[in-house]
Design an enzyme around this catalytic site. Structure first.
Site, PDB file in Angstrom:
ATOM      1  N   TYR A  66       4.080 -20.393  -3.282  1.00 35.71           N
ATOM      2  CA  TYR A  66       4.470 -19.591  -2.109  1.00 35.71           C
ATOM      3  C   TYR A  66       5.303 -20.407  -1.125  1.00 35.71           C
ATOM      4  CZ  TYR A  66       2.086 -15.409  -3.569  1.00 35.71           C
ATOM      5  OH  TYR A  66       1.746 -14.280  -4.269  1.00 35.71           O
ATOM      6  N   HIS A 118       3.282  -5.264   2.017  1.00 38.00           N
ATOM      7  CA  HIS A 118       2.646  -6.327   1.215  1.00 38.00           C
ATOM      8  C   HIS A 118       2.638  -7.667   1.950  1.00 38.00           C
ATOM      9  CE1 HIS A 118       3.391  -3.880  -2.753  1.00 38.00           C
ATOM     10  NE2 HIS A 118       2.390  -3.413  -2.031  1.00 38.00           N
ATOM     11  N   CYS A 161     -11.719 -23.501  11.526  1.00 33.25           N
ATOM     12  CA  CYS A 161     -12.958 -23.586  10.730  1.00 33.25           C
ATOM     13  C   CYS A 161     -12.827 -24.509   9.527  1.00 33.25           C
ATOM     14  CB  CYS A 161     -13.378 -22.188  10.279  1.00 33.25           C
ATOM     15  SG  CYS A 161     -12.413 -21.570   8.888  1.00 33.25           S
TER      16      CYS A 161
HETATM   17  C1  BJW Z   1      17.776  -3.695  -8.150  1.00 29.51           C
HETATM   18  C2  BJW Z   1      18.764  -4.683  -8.052  1.00 29.51           C
HETATM   19  C3  BJW Z   1      19.820  -4.468  -7.127  1.00 29.51           C
HETATM   20  C4  BJW Z   1      17.275  -5.323  -9.516  1.00 29.51           C
HETATM   21  N1  BJW Z   1      19.864  -3.340  -6.401  1.00 29.51           N
HETATM   22  N2  BJW Z   1      17.843  -2.591  -7.426  1.00 29.51           N
HETATM   23  C5  BJW Z   1      -3.921   1.197 -12.558  1.00 29.51           C
HETATM   24  C6  BJW Z   1      -3.283   2.314 -12.060  1.00 29.51           C
HETATM   25  C7  BJW Z   1      -2.889   2.386 -10.736  1.00 29.51           C
HETATM   26  C8  BJW Z   1      -3.122   1.336  -9.867  1.00 29.51           C
HETATM   27  C9  BJW Z   1      -3.764   0.226 -10.359  1.00 29.51           C
HETATM   28  C10 BJW Z   1      -4.155   0.157 -11.668  1.00 29.51           C
HETATM   29  N3  BJW Z   1      -4.732  -1.063 -11.858  1.00 29.51           N
HETATM   30  C11 BJW Z   1      -4.694  -1.752 -10.708  1.00 29.51           C
HETATM   31  C12 BJW Z   1      -4.117  -0.977  -9.776  1.00 29.51           C
HETATM   32  C13 BJW Z   1      -3.865  -1.317  -8.386  1.00 29.51           C
HETATM   33  C14 BJW Z   1      -2.724  -2.283  -8.229  1.00 29.51           C
HETATM   34  C15 BJW Z   1      -1.506  -1.794  -9.013  1.00 29.51           C
HETATM   35  O1  BJW Z   1      -0.745  -0.975  -8.571  1.00 29.51           O
HETATM   36  N4  BJW Z   1      -1.294  -2.318 -10.204  1.00 29.51           N
HETATM   37  C16 BJW Z   1      -0.200  -1.859 -11.069  1.00 29.51           C
HETATM   38  C17 BJW Z   1       0.633  -3.054 -11.521  1.00 29.51           C
HETATM   39  C18 BJW Z   1      -0.795  -1.080 -12.215  1.00 29.51           C
HETATM   40  N5  BJW Z   1      -2.448  -2.298  -6.820  1.00 29.51           N
HETATM   41  C19 BJW Z   1      -3.116  -3.081  -5.982  1.00 29.51           C
HETATM   42  O2  BJW Z   1      -3.977  -3.853  -6.366  1.00 29.51           O
HETATM   43  C20 BJW Z   1      -2.793  -2.905  -4.522  1.00 29.51           C
HETATM   44  N6  BJW Z   1      -3.990  -2.725  -3.774  1.00 29.51           N
HETATM   45  C21 BJW Z   1      -4.782  -1.682  -3.958  1.00 29.51           C
HETATM   46  O3  BJW Z   1      -4.526  -0.809  -4.782  1.00 29.51           O
HETATM   47  O4  BJW Z   1      -5.877  -1.680  -3.126  1.00 29.51           O
HETATM   48  C22 BJW Z   1      -6.912  -0.765  -3.424  1.00 29.51           C
HETATM   49  C23 BJW Z   1      -7.815  -1.439  -4.422  1.00 29.51           C
HETATM   50  C24 BJW Z   1      -8.707  -2.388  -3.965  1.00 29.51           C
HETATM   51  C25 BJW Z   1      -9.553  -2.993  -4.880  1.00 29.51           C
HETATM   52  C26 BJW Z   1      -9.468  -2.687  -6.242  1.00 29.51           C
HETATM   53  C27 BJW Z   1      -8.536  -1.767  -6.687  1.00 29.51           C
HETATM   54  C28 BJW Z   1      -7.707  -1.128  -5.766  1.00 29.51           C
HETATM   55  C29 BJW Z   1      -2.143  -4.150  -3.960  1.00 29.51           C
HETATM   56  C30 BJW Z   1      -0.805  -4.364  -4.552  1.00 29.51           C
HETATM   57  C31 BJW Z   1      -0.220  -5.681  -4.011  1.00 29.51           C
HETATM   58  C32 BJW Z   1       1.071  -6.026  -4.711  1.00 29.51           C
HETATM   59  N7  BJW Z   1       1.392  -7.392  -4.414  1.00 29.51           N
HETATM   60  C33 BJW Z   1       2.646  -7.927  -4.946  1.00 29.51           C
HETATM   61  C34 BJW Z   1       2.673  -9.442  -4.641  1.00 29.51           C
HETATM   62  C35 BJW Z   1       2.946  -9.698  -3.184  1.00 29.51           C
HETATM   63  C36 BJW Z   1       2.932 -11.163  -2.896  1.00 29.51           C
HETATM   64  C37 BJW Z   1       4.067 -11.905  -3.545  1.00 29.51           C
HETATM   65  O5  BJW Z   1       5.219 -11.674  -3.199  1.00 29.51           O
HETATM   66  O6  BJW Z   1       3.798 -12.760  -4.391  1.00 29.51           O
HETATM   67  O7  BJW Z   1       3.751  -7.264  -4.359  1.00 29.51           O
HETATM   68  S1  BJW Z   1       2.871  -7.659  -6.698  1.00 29.51           S
HETATM   69  C38 BJW Z   1       4.600  -7.434  -6.606  1.00 29.51           C
HETATM   70  O8  BJW Z   1       4.943  -6.087  -7.011  1.00 29.51           O
HETATM   71  C39 BJW Z   1       4.954  -7.528  -5.106  1.00 29.51           C
HETATM   72  C40 BJW Z   1       5.938  -6.407  -4.959  1.00 29.51           C
HETATM   73  O9  BJW Z   1       6.016  -6.011  -3.603  1.00 29.51           O
HETATM   74  C41 BJW Z   1       5.392  -5.352  -5.867  1.00 29.51           C
HETATM   75  C42 BJW Z   1       6.381  -4.308  -6.279  1.00 29.51           C
HETATM   76  O10 BJW Z   1       7.398  -4.861  -7.050  1.00 29.51           O
HETATM   77  P1  BJW Z   1       8.892  -4.360  -6.828  1.00 29.51           P
HETATM   78  O11 BJW Z   1       9.306  -4.655  -5.455  1.00 29.51           O
HETATM   79  O12 BJW Z   1       9.004  -2.956  -7.283  1.00 29.51           O
HETATM   80  O13 BJW Z   1       9.716  -5.364  -7.782  1.00 29.51           O
HETATM   81  P2  BJW Z   1      10.001  -5.284  -9.348  1.00 29.51           P
HETATM   82  O14 BJW Z   1      10.396  -6.638  -9.785  1.00 29.51           O
HETATM   83  O15 BJW Z   1       8.883  -4.635 -10.078  1.00 29.51           O
HETATM   84  O16 BJW Z   1      11.241  -4.302  -9.476  1.00 29.51           O
HETATM   85  C43 BJW Z   1      12.532  -4.676  -9.003  1.00 29.51           C
HETATM   86  C44 BJW Z   1      13.458  -3.498  -9.180  1.00 29.51           C
HETATM   87  O17 BJW Z   1      14.705  -3.816  -8.582  1.00 29.51           O
HETATM   88  C45 BJW Z   1      13.750  -3.142 -10.650  1.00 29.51           C
HETATM   89  O18 BJW Z   1      13.594  -1.744 -10.814  1.00 29.51           O
HETATM   90  C46 BJW Z   1      15.218  -3.543 -10.815  1.00 29.51           C
HETATM   91  O19 BJW Z   1      15.915  -2.706 -11.731  1.00 29.51           O
HETATM   92  C47 BJW Z   1      15.742  -3.358  -9.419  1.00 29.51           C
HETATM   93  N8  BJW Z   1      16.944  -4.129  -9.062  1.00 29.51           N
HETATM   94  N9  BJW Z   1      18.499  -5.702  -8.895  1.00 29.51           N
HETATM   95  C48 BJW Z   1      18.907  -2.427  -6.559  1.00 29.51           C
HETATM   96  N10 BJW Z   1      20.867  -5.376  -6.979  1.00 29.51           N
HETATM   97 ZN    ZN Z   2     -10.446 -20.539   9.573  1.00 31.03          ZN
END
Ligand code: BJW
Ligand code: ZN
Length: 262
Positions: A66, A118, A161
């Site tokens: 990070y 996020h 802490c």
């Molecule tokens: C372009 C381009 C250009 C390229 N122009 N476009 C089963 C079903 C449903 C949900 C779940 C499940 N199992 C687990 C879950 C829940 C889980 C989830 O959704 N998982 C799925 C993967 C299945 N979600 C969570 O856990 C969330 N919390 C939650 O649900 O709480 C309730 C809960 C509590 C306890 C237990 C269970 C549930 C939290 C989600 C947190 C996500 N965190 C991250 C990391 C952040 C920290 C870090 O940066 O390291 O967030 S993961 C990662 O993915 C990051 C992103 O914000 C997120 C989304 O990704 P994003 O932005 O869409 O990126 P990409 O790479 O996937 O896509 C890029 C796109 O850009 C592509 O389409 C390209 O084509 C395009 N592109 N160039 C325009 N020039």
């Molecule tokens: Zn602390």
């Protein structure tokens, strides 16, 4: 080039939500998550590191990753897509950016209302007592603090802490910040146009926002070079990079907008 119904929807819109994912920052040089197992991320699977389990199992590795990313973001600049999203504010009464990104490029481009679903690379906090951590110049001028994320870097200790400081981001299995999530809901329920830009639409609950906007009667516009599965829900699917298409769309809808660079 753009459908006239899209141009009219944008010209008449009073409230616009710009919902972004990693692809919005790709043209700034920040790798996406799921296109990312090559190049800069080749040694790391982000889905494996973005969990509380990974952090507590190997805090030095995760903290270094990070910190390395924070340095990368600090060295990057907003791209033409970020700038165009900010320029929308000159033409539409209310523009809110709802982003999944943990960088600050929307703010640096001039967007004044940015909701981070996020978290942020720039707001770490204590994993024990939740107090925010002050970086106090941890990104060094010149020499990078973390040359290679695989080198490892122990997280700092909390000054309150002595607990381990963790990145201020939302990991898998963690809840999204309540206030931000509720605000995003309200914005999406009330908007006239929602752009879904640069997100693969696979991570929930954020991925639901465009569908909610659709259900509330908004025009939904996707900008992405690849298919995402959201196509059935969007009124306008613009295939290509956001840094090219969003400036062109603004120029088409608002001819007083400065022309995008050729
Ligand atoms: C372009 C381009 C250009 C390229 N122009 N476009 C089963 C079903 C449903 C949900 C779940 C499940 N199992 C687990 C879950 C829940 C889980 C989830 O959704 N998982 C799925 C993967 C299945 N979600 C969570 O856990 C969330 N919390 C939650 O649900 O709480 C309730 C809960 C509590 C306890 C237990 C269970 C549930 C939290 C989600 C947190 C996500 N965190 C991250 C990391 C952040 C920290 C870090 O940066 O390291 O967030 S993961 C990662 O993915 C990051 C992103 O914000 C997120 C989304 O990704 P994003 O932005 O869409 O990126 P990409 O790479 O996937 O896509 C890029 C796109 O850009 C592509 O389409 C390209 O084509 C395009 N592109 N160039 C325009 N020039
Ligand atoms: Zn602390």
């Amino acid at each position: 080039m753009f459908d006239s119904s899209l141009i009219i929807a944008l010209q008449q819109a009073r409230r616009v939500v710009v919902f972004t994912g990693a692809g919005a920052s790709a043209e700034s040089g920040i790798p996406t998550f799921r296109d990312a197992l090559t190049g800069l991320w080749e040694n790391f699977d982000p889905a494996q590191l973005a969990t509380p389990e990974a952090y507590f199992a190997n805090p030095d590795l995760v903290w270094a990753w990070y910190e390395w990313r924070r340095q990368l973001v600090t060295d990057c600049q907003p791209n033409a897509g970020h700038v165009a999203a900010a320029s929308l504010q000159d033409h539409v009464d209310q523009v809110a950016v709802v982003t999944q990104n943990v960088d600050d490029l929307h703010e640096r481009a001039g967007s004044s209302d940015v909701v981070h679903l996020h978290g942020s690379l720039h707001h770490p906090y204590c994993s024990s007592c939740s107090q925010p951590h002050n970086f106090s110049g941890a990104v060094a001028d010149g020499a990078p603090l973390v040359a290679e994320p695989k080198d490892g870097l122990p997280p700092p200790a909390c000054t309150y802490c002595d607990g381990m400081i963790r990145p201020g981001v939302v990991w898998f299995g963690e809840s999204l910040p309540q206030a931000e999530w509720q605000r995003a809901h309200r914005l999406v329920a009330d908007c006239d146009v929602l752009f879904s830009i640069g997100t693969s639409s696979v991570v929930y609950p954020a991925a639901d926002l465009p569908r909610r906007a659709h259900a509330s009667g908004a025009q939904v516009v996707q900008i992405n070079p690849s298919e995402t599965g959201l196509e059935d829900w969007v009124h306008h699917n613009l295939v290509g990079p956001a840094g090219r298409l969003l400036p062109q769309l603004l120029q088409a809808a608002f001819p007083d907008e400065p022309s995008p660079a050729a």
